[in-house]
Design a protein around this motif. Structure first.
Motif, PDB file in Angstrom:
ATOM      1  N   LYS A   6       0.844  -1.187   0.000  1.00 27.63           N
ATOM      2  CA  LYS A   6       0.000   0.000   0.000  1.00 27.63           C
ATOM      3  C   LYS A   6       0.882   1.242   0.000  1.00 27.63           C
ATOM      4  N   LEU A   7       0.605   2.154  -0.919  1.00 29.06           N
ATOM      5  CA  LEU A   7       1.380   3.380  -1.017  1.00 29.06           C
ATOM      6  C   LEU A   7       0.835   4.439  -0.069  1.00 29.06           C
ATOM      7  N   LEU A   8       1.725   5.299   0.394  1.00 27.33           N
ATOM      8  CA  LEU A   8       1.340   6.415   1.250  1.00 27.33           C
ATOM      9  C   LEU A   8       0.700   7.522   0.413  1.00 27.33           C
ATOM     10  N   GLN A   9       0.153   8.504   1.087  1.00 22.44           N
ATOM     11  CA  GLN A   9      -0.428   9.640   0.386  1.00 22.44           C
ATOM     12  C   GLN A   9       0.658  10.352  -0.411  1.00 22.44           C
ATOM     13  N   ASN A  10       0.377  10.710  -1.652  1.00 21.88           N
ATOM     14  CA  ASN A  10       1.311  11.382  -2.566  1.00 21.88           C
ATOM     15  C   ASN A  10       2.541  10.548  -2.901  1.00 21.88           C
ATOM     16  N   GLU A  11       2.466   9.245  -2.726  1.00 22.69           N
ATOM     17  CA  GLU A  11       3.601   8.369  -3.023  1.00 22.69           C
ATOM     18  C   GLU A  11       3.379   7.687  -4.368  1.00 22.69           C
ATOM     19  N   GLU A  12       4.453   7.608  -5.157  1.00 25.17           N
ATOM     20  CA  GLU A  12       4.405   6.967  -6.465  1.00 25.17           C
ATOM     21  C   GLU A  12       5.488   5.905  -6.548  1.00 25.17           C
ATOM     22  N   VAL A  59      11.219  -2.305  -3.867  1.00 28.63           N
ATOM     23  CA  VAL A  59      10.404  -1.283  -4.533  1.00 28.63           C
ATOM     24  C   VAL A  59      10.918   0.086  -4.114  1.00 28.63           C
ATOM     25  N   LEU A  60      11.169   0.919  -5.123  1.00 27.55           N
ATOM     26  CA  LEU A  60      11.589   2.298  -4.885  1.00 27.55           C
ATOM     27  C   LEU A  60      10.423   3.207  -5.229  1.00 27.55           C
ATOM     28  N   THR A  61      10.024   4.021  -4.258  1.00 28.38           N
ATOM     29  CA  THR A  61       8.981   5.023  -4.496  1.00 28.38           C
ATOM     30  C   THR A  61       9.628   6.400  -4.391  1.00 28.38           C
ATOM     31  N   ASN A  62       8.844   7.422  -4.565  1.00 31.26           N
ATOM     32  CA  ASN A  62       9.385   8.768  -4.427  1.00 31.26           C
ATOM     33  C   ASN A  62       9.580   9.176  -2.960  1.00 31.26           C
ATOM     34  N   GLN A  63       9.189   8.292  -2.007  1.00 28.00           N
ATOM     35  CA  GLN A  63       9.350   8.612  -0.591  1.00 28.00           C
ATOM     36  C   GLN A  63      10.153   7.577   0.195  1.00 28.00           C
ATOM     37  N   ARG A  64      10.165   6.311  -0.265  1.00 28.98           N
ATOM     38  CA  ARG A  64      10.839   5.254   0.498  1.00 28.98           C
ATOM     39  C   ARG A  64      11.387   4.179  -0.431  1.00 28.98           C
ATOM     40  N   ILE A  65      12.229   3.341   0.162  1.00 31.63           N
ATOM     41  CA  ILE A  65      12.661   2.113  -0.482  1.00 31.63           C
ATOM     42  C   ILE A  65      12.199   0.983   0.438  1.00 31.63           C
ATOM     43  N   ILE A  66      11.558  -0.023  -0.158  1.00 30.66           N
ATOM     44  CA  ILE A  66      10.922  -1.073   0.630  1.00 30.66           C
ATOM     45  C   ILE A  66      11.406  -2.429   0.132  1.00 30.66           C
ATOM     46  N   LYS A 119      15.673  14.308  -4.888  1.00 35.23           N
ATOM     47  CA  LYS A 119      14.375  14.959  -5.121  1.00 35.23           C
ATOM     48  C   LYS A 119      13.572  15.039  -3.829  1.00 35.23           C
ATOM     49  N   ARG A 120      13.606  13.964  -3.043  1.00 34.15           N
ATOM     50  CA  ARG A 120      12.854  13.923  -1.778  1.00 34.15           C
ATOM     51  C   ARG A 120      13.391  14.964  -0.800  1.00 34.15           C
ATOM     52  N   VAL A 121      14.693  15.042  -0.655  1.00 36.43           N
ATOM     53  CA  VAL A 121      15.301  16.005   0.274  1.00 36.43           C
ATOM     54  C   VAL A 121      14.981  17.427  -0.191  1.00 36.43           C
ATOM     55  N   ASN A 122      15.087  17.675  -1.493  1.00 39.19           N
ATOM     56  CA  ASN A 122      14.748  19.011  -2.016  1.00 39.19           C
ATOM     57  C   ASN A 122      13.287  19.343  -1.762  1.00 39.19           C
ATOM     58  N   GLN A 123      12.406  18.356  -1.893  1.00 41.09           N
ATOM     59  CA  GLN A 123      10.982  18.550  -1.639  1.00 41.09           C
ATOM     60  C   GLN A 123      10.731  18.883  -0.172  1.00 41.09           C
ATOM     61  N   ILE A 138      11.168  -4.377   5.250  1.00 41.80           N
ATOM     62  CA  ILE A 138      11.989  -3.267   5.727  1.00 41.80           C
ATOM     63  C   ILE A 138      11.671  -2.070   4.847  1.00 41.80           C
ATOM     64  N   SER A 139      11.439  -0.944   5.468  1.00 43.42           N
ATOM     65  CA  SER A 139      11.141   0.288   4.745  1.00 43.42           C
ATOM     66  C   SER A 139      12.057   1.384   5.275  1.00 43.42           C
ATOM     67  N   ILE A 140      12.732   2.068   4.367  1.00 43.47           N
ATOM     68  CA  ILE A 140      13.613   3.173   4.754  1.00 43.47           C
ATOM     69  C   ILE A 140      13.160   4.406   3.979  1.00 43.47           C
ATOM     70  N   CYS A 141      12.901   5.476   4.704  1.00 45.11           N
ATOM     71  CA  CYS A 141      12.562   6.739   4.047  1.00 45.11           C
ATOM     72  C   CYS A 141      13.788   7.241   3.295  1.00 45.11           C
TER      73      CYS A 141
END
Length: 145
Positions: free
Chosen positions: A2-8, A19-26, A137-141, A38-41
């Motif tokens: 399940k993806l988080l809000q605003n996560e792609e 899986v690499l998303t725009n917010q985490r690696i799982i 991109k995440r840190v800049n965001q 394991i999930s790392i932001c």
């Protein structure tokens, strides 16, 4: 997953185990009746490493047997050949049991370790680059740079 809000979802690897998303690696793994996740932001990633893991004892014993066989080749005949063959077999076991790993480390937290299967060095580099670009991109965001 399940993806988080605003996560792609950006990319996945190893049959969707990573899986690499725009917010985490799982990483999701199921082995011998156990499962873990394991999930790392992305902003918490401190390093990414690629390396081989192996049992060096196989290499040392194999090399000693092979070298001993070479040294005894002129004197011991069959024993020398057995040493060479056995040394070669043990070195082959070492080679085929090596594991190519990628480790994603977080700041003070868990490590995400996964075995790279059937991926070329170029694909591994592309994956690592994708993780690093997503982190930037995440840190800049987060910090609106």
């Amino acid at each position: 997953m399940k993806l988080l809000q605003n996560e792609e979802k950006l990319i996945s690897s190893n049959a969707d185990k990573i899986v690499l998303t725009n917010q985490r690696i799982i990483m999701t793994e199921k082995v011998w009746g156990k499962s873990f996740k394991i999930s790392i932001c992305l902003e918490d990633i401190s390093s990414i490493e690629t390396h081989y893991k192996s049992n060096i004892l196989f290499l040392i014993v194999g090399a000693i047997l092979a070298l001993g066989g070479l040294v005894m080749l002129t004197q011991a005949g069959p024993a020398a050949i057995r040493g060479l063959v056995l040394g070669g077999i043990i070195i082959a076991i070492w080679w085929f049991t090596r594991k190519h790993l990628v480790t994603v480390s977080s700041k003070g937290g868990s490590h995400l370790n996964f075995i790279v299967e059937n991926m070329s060095d170029e694909k591994i580099d592309n994956f690592i680059t994708s993780v690093q670009e997503a982190k930037i991109k995440r840190v800049n965001q987060l910090f609106k740079v």
